[in-house]
Scaffold this motif. Structure first.
Motif, PDB file in Angstrom:
ATOM      1  N   PHE A 274       0.834  -1.205   0.000  1.00  0.00           N
ATOM      2  CA  PHE A 274       0.000   0.000   0.000  1.00  0.00           C
ATOM      3  C   PHE A 274       0.868   1.254   0.000  1.00  0.00           C
ATOM      4  CE2 PHE A 274      -2.323   3.369   2.227  1.00  0.00           C
ATOM      5  CZ  PHE A 274      -3.499   3.414   1.481  1.00  0.00           C
ATOM      6  N   VAL A 275       1.928   1.252   0.804  1.00  0.00           N
ATOM      7  CA  VAL A 275       2.823   2.407   0.872  1.00  0.00           C
ATOM      8  C   VAL A 275       3.556   2.587  -0.465  1.00  0.00           C
ATOM      9  CG1 VAL A 275       4.871   3.364   1.998  1.00  0.00           C
ATOM     10  CG2 VAL A 275       3.094   2.269   3.372  1.00  0.00           C
ATOM     11  N   VAL A 276       4.024   1.493  -1.048  1.00  0.00           N
ATOM     12  CA  VAL A 276       4.724   1.565  -2.331  1.00  0.00           C
ATOM     13  C   VAL A 276       3.800   2.117  -3.411  1.00  0.00           C
ATOM     14  CG1 VAL A 276       5.762   0.199  -4.189  1.00  0.00           C
ATOM     15  CG2 VAL A 276       6.407  -0.231  -1.812  1.00  0.00           C
ATOM     16  N   GLU A 277       2.581   1.614  -3.477  1.00  0.00           N
ATOM     17  CA  GLU A 277       1.634   2.083  -4.498  1.00  0.00           C
ATOM     18  C   GLU A 277       1.274   3.546  -4.287  1.00  0.00           C
ATOM     19  OE1 GLU A 277       0.682   0.629  -7.295  1.00  0.00           O
ATOM     20  OE2 GLU A 277       2.161  -0.880  -6.698  1.00  0.00           O
ATOM     21  N   THR A 278       1.182   3.974  -3.024  1.00  0.00           N
ATOM     22  CA  THR A 278       0.904   5.380  -2.731  1.00  0.00           C
ATOM     23  C   THR A 278       2.040   6.262  -3.232  1.00  0.00           C
ATOM     24  OG1 THR A 278      -0.397   4.787  -0.778  1.00  0.00           O
ATOM     25  CG2 THR A 278       0.412   7.049  -0.907  1.00  0.00           C
ATOM     26  N   ALA A 279       3.277   5.837  -3.012  1.00  0.00           N
ATOM     27  CA  ALA A 279       4.431   6.593  -3.500  1.00  0.00           C
ATOM     28  C   ALA A 279       4.411   6.676  -5.023  1.00  0.00           C
ATOM     29  CB  ALA A 279       5.723   5.954  -3.011  1.00  0.00           C
ATOM     30  N   LYS A 280       4.155   5.552  -5.676  1.00  0.00           N
ATOM     31  CA  LYS A 280       4.144   5.524  -7.139  1.00  0.00           C
ATOM     32  C   LYS A 280       3.049   6.416  -7.711  1.00  0.00           C
ATOM     33  CE  LYS A 280       6.080   0.878  -7.885  1.00  0.00           C
ATOM     34  NZ  LYS A 280       5.774  -0.493  -8.384  1.00  0.00           N
ATOM     35  N   SER A 281       1.845   6.315  -7.163  1.00  0.00           N
ATOM     36  CA  SER A 281       0.715   7.055  -7.716  1.00  0.00           C
ATOM     37  C   SER A 281       0.832   8.554  -7.489  1.00  0.00           C
ATOM     38  CB  SER A 281      -0.601   6.541  -7.118  1.00  0.00           C
ATOM     39  OG  SER A 281      -0.633   6.744  -5.719  1.00  0.00           O
ATOM     40  N   ASN A 282       1.653   8.950  -6.528  1.00  0.00           N
ATOM     41  CA  ASN A 282       1.844  10.376  -6.251  1.00  0.00           C
ATOM     42  C   ASN A 282       3.208  10.885  -6.708  1.00  0.00           C
ATOM     43  OD1 ASN A 282      -0.571  11.453  -4.449  1.00  0.00           O
ATOM     44  ND2 ASN A 282      -0.128   9.367  -3.762  1.00  0.00           N
ATOM     45  N   ASN A 283       3.919  10.057  -7.472  1.00  0.00           N
ATOM     46  CA  ASN A 283       5.228  10.428  -8.028  1.00  0.00           C
ATOM     47  C   ASN A 283       6.206  10.888  -6.938  1.00  0.00           C
ATOM     48  OD1 ASN A 283       4.546   9.979 -10.820  1.00  0.00           O
ATOM     49  ND2 ASN A 283       3.303  11.852 -10.717  1.00  0.00           N
ATOM     50  N   ILE A 284       6.182  10.187  -5.811  1.00  0.00           N
ATOM     51  CA  ILE A 284       7.108  10.482  -4.720  1.00  0.00           C
ATOM     52  C   ILE A 284       8.279   9.503  -4.814  1.00  0.00           C
ATOM     53  CG2 ILE A 284       7.408  10.610  -2.215  1.00  0.00           C
ATOM     54  CD1 ILE A 284       4.364  11.097  -2.031  1.00  0.00           C
ATOM     55  N   PRO A 285       9.499   9.984  -4.947  1.00  0.00           N
ATOM     56  CA  PRO A 285      10.640   9.063  -5.062  1.00  0.00           C
ATOM     57  C   PRO A 285      10.843   8.266  -3.780  1.00  0.00           C
ATOM     58  CG  PRO A 285      11.417  11.300  -4.717  1.00  0.00           C
ATOM     59  CD  PRO A 285       9.926  11.397  -4.917  1.00  0.00           C
ATOM     60  N   TYR A 286      11.322   7.044  -3.919  1.00  0.00           N
ATOM     61  CA  TYR A 286      11.604   6.231  -2.738  1.00  0.00           C
ATOM     62  C   TYR A 286      12.724   5.258  -3.064  1.00  0.00           C
ATOM     63  CZ  TYR A 286       8.878   2.547  -5.045  1.00  0.00           C
ATOM     64  OH  TYR A 286       8.424   1.616  -5.929  1.00  0.00           O
ATOM     65  N   GLN A 287      13.328   4.735  -2.003  1.00  0.00           N
ATOM     66  CA  GLN A 287      14.384   3.733  -2.119  1.00  0.00           C
ATOM     67  C   GLN A 287      14.029   2.548  -1.230  1.00  0.00           C
ATOM     68  OE1 GLN A 287      18.496   5.652  -2.282  1.00  0.00           O
ATOM     69  NE2 GLN A 287      17.392   7.264  -1.206  1.00  0.00           N
ATOM     70  N   VAL A 342      -0.229   8.683   2.744  1.00  0.00           N
ATOM     71  CA  VAL A 342      -0.610   7.371   3.265  1.00  0.00           C
ATOM     72  C   VAL A 342      -1.631   7.509   4.389  1.00  0.00           C
ATOM     73  CG1 VAL A 342       0.239   5.381   4.577  1.00  0.00           C
ATOM     74  CG2 VAL A 342       1.512   6.192   2.584  1.00  0.00           C
ATOM     75  N   ILE A 343      -1.343   8.383   5.342  1.00  0.00           N
ATOM     76  CA  ILE A 343      -2.216   8.534   6.510  1.00  0.00           C
ATOM     77  C   ILE A 343      -3.608   9.006   6.107  1.00  0.00           C
ATOM     78  CG2 ILE A 343      -2.568   9.891   8.616  1.00  0.00           C
ATOM     79  CD1 ILE A 343       0.562   9.767   8.911  1.00  0.00           C
ATOM     80  N   THR A 344      -3.670   9.950   5.198  1.00  0.00           N
ATOM     81  CA  THR A 344      -4.980  10.469   4.788  1.00  0.00           C
ATOM     82  C   THR A 344      -5.753   9.468   3.935  1.00  0.00           C
ATOM     83  OG1 THR A 344      -3.912  11.625   2.924  1.00  0.00           O
ATOM     84  CG2 THR A 344      -4.313  12.892   4.934  1.00  0.00           C
TER      85      THR A 344
END
Length: 358
Positions: A274-287, A342-344
């Protein structure tokens, strides 16, 4: 960088708080949390969180207050201070560094010393010096003078390195990003969510005594009894000379770290996805981070009561567990952005879908 954010970073990182002696940073966090929440909850060890929202499901978000440091174990007849570590230290990063001895008469500056290298045998020079061979020199002539300065066995000792913005103003230097970075993130998330209508109840703040066994995480999780938990911390950046790709690919400025494995926890798969998909859908970079060693507060959060789906969201940092560390401003802000999204998004039905394995 906004002046307000810089001032928050400076206050958090310049304030002392080693395990078991988090009083000063506790008071800073309490004041800061109070500006976003009218309700502050604590456990009996000193972990604290502010409450936001009134949803049915509870979310816990916390960094940890404490930083690695030392504690005075003995005062020699000549006035030198022997000490023990609070948290993990490596002898190579300790010698000739200034430290602050926090006494009941005020703070004293000292320097960590040892037997001079000039008189060491060749085989001794090749070894990492053990802490029991070191001492702190505060310039006292003898034990009586050291005690007259206020020094007592059991006094805490912290590092010295003022907060500084480097010429590349995204690069931020401080003593203790481990884990004032997590404290910064938990406060900034509250700032971003202030005034919003949440689909849950958020408890955001920090634990105590993480560096000596994740102790505050255990007590805080039992106090709050959350449905979902997030630990915010730092990870070891591997973007420096001498590091191979097999040892890691975590770089400053490339985004917050999502912990997929550490010694204390395998994150809950549904929450992880869920966190990964949230990052992807909002174009937030992650490692991504998978490490054999190391542990975070998530290791205790996820074991509370009947179990709590938990995720670790960190930022990469260079030189942690030393007198100085380095992080990137964008990683901090992207961690905040991701956690807010994520929280919202975690309403009651979503949280129920995340729980369990079915």
């Amino acid at each position: 960088m906004e002046q307000k954010k810089m001032e928050l970073m400076k206050e958090l990182t310049d304030t002392e708080g080693v395990p078991g002696f988090e009083d000063r940073i506790y008071n800073v966090m309490k004041t800061r949390i109070s500006s976003f929440s009218n309700t502050i909850e604590t456990d009996n060890l000193g972990s604290l969180v502010g409450k936001m929202g009134d949803g049915e499901k509870k979310i816990l978000l916390a960094g940890h207050l404490d930083e690695v440091g030392f504690i005075i174990s003995h005062i020699t007849k000549d006035g030198f201070l022997k000490f023990r570590a609070l948290g993990g230290w490596w002898g190579h990063v300790m010698l000739s560094q200034r430290v602050k001895v926090m006494t009941n008469k005020g703070d004293l500056t000292g320097v960590i010393g040892s037997k001079a290298p000039h008189v060491l045998k060749p085989e001794e020079r090749k070894k990492v010096l053990e802490i029991d061979k070191m001492f702190i020199d505060i310039g006292a002539r003898n034990r009586e003078e050291a005690e007259s300065f206020g020094v007592r066995v059991g006094d805490p000792v912290t590092t010295i390195c003022p907060f500084e913005i480097l010429p590349n103003d995204k690069m931020l230097l401080a003593r203790n990003w481990d884990n004032r970075a997590g404290c910064y993130i938990s406060l900034r998330v509250m700032e971003e969510l202030k005034g919003q209508s949440l689909p849950n109840t958020l408890y955001s703040g920090a634990t105590v005594q993480e560096e000596v066994g994740l102790r505050g995480a255990e007590t805080l999780a039992h106090k709050i009894n959350p449905d979902i938990a997030f630990a915010t911390d730092v990870g070891v950046a591997t973007d420096t000379p001498g590091m191979s790709s097999e040892e890691g690919t975590l770089a400053l400025g490339d985004g917050p770290i999502l912990g997929f494995l550490d010694r204390s926890m395998v994150p809950h798969r549904k929450l992880r996805d869920f966190v990964v998909e949230t990052a992807k859908s909002n174009n937030i970079p992650y490692q991504l981070e998978l490490m054999d060693g190391g542990a975070t507060d998530g290791g205790k959060f996820h074991l509370a009561h009947a179990g709590v789906p938990t995720m670790v969201v960190s930022v990469p940092s260079r030189y942690i567990h030393s007198h100085v560390s380095l992080v990137h401003f964008d990683d901090l802000e992207n961690a905040v952005k991701l956690l807010v999204k994520v929280i919202t998004s975690l309403d009651s039905s979503t949280i129920e879908q995340v729980k369990g394995l079915g």
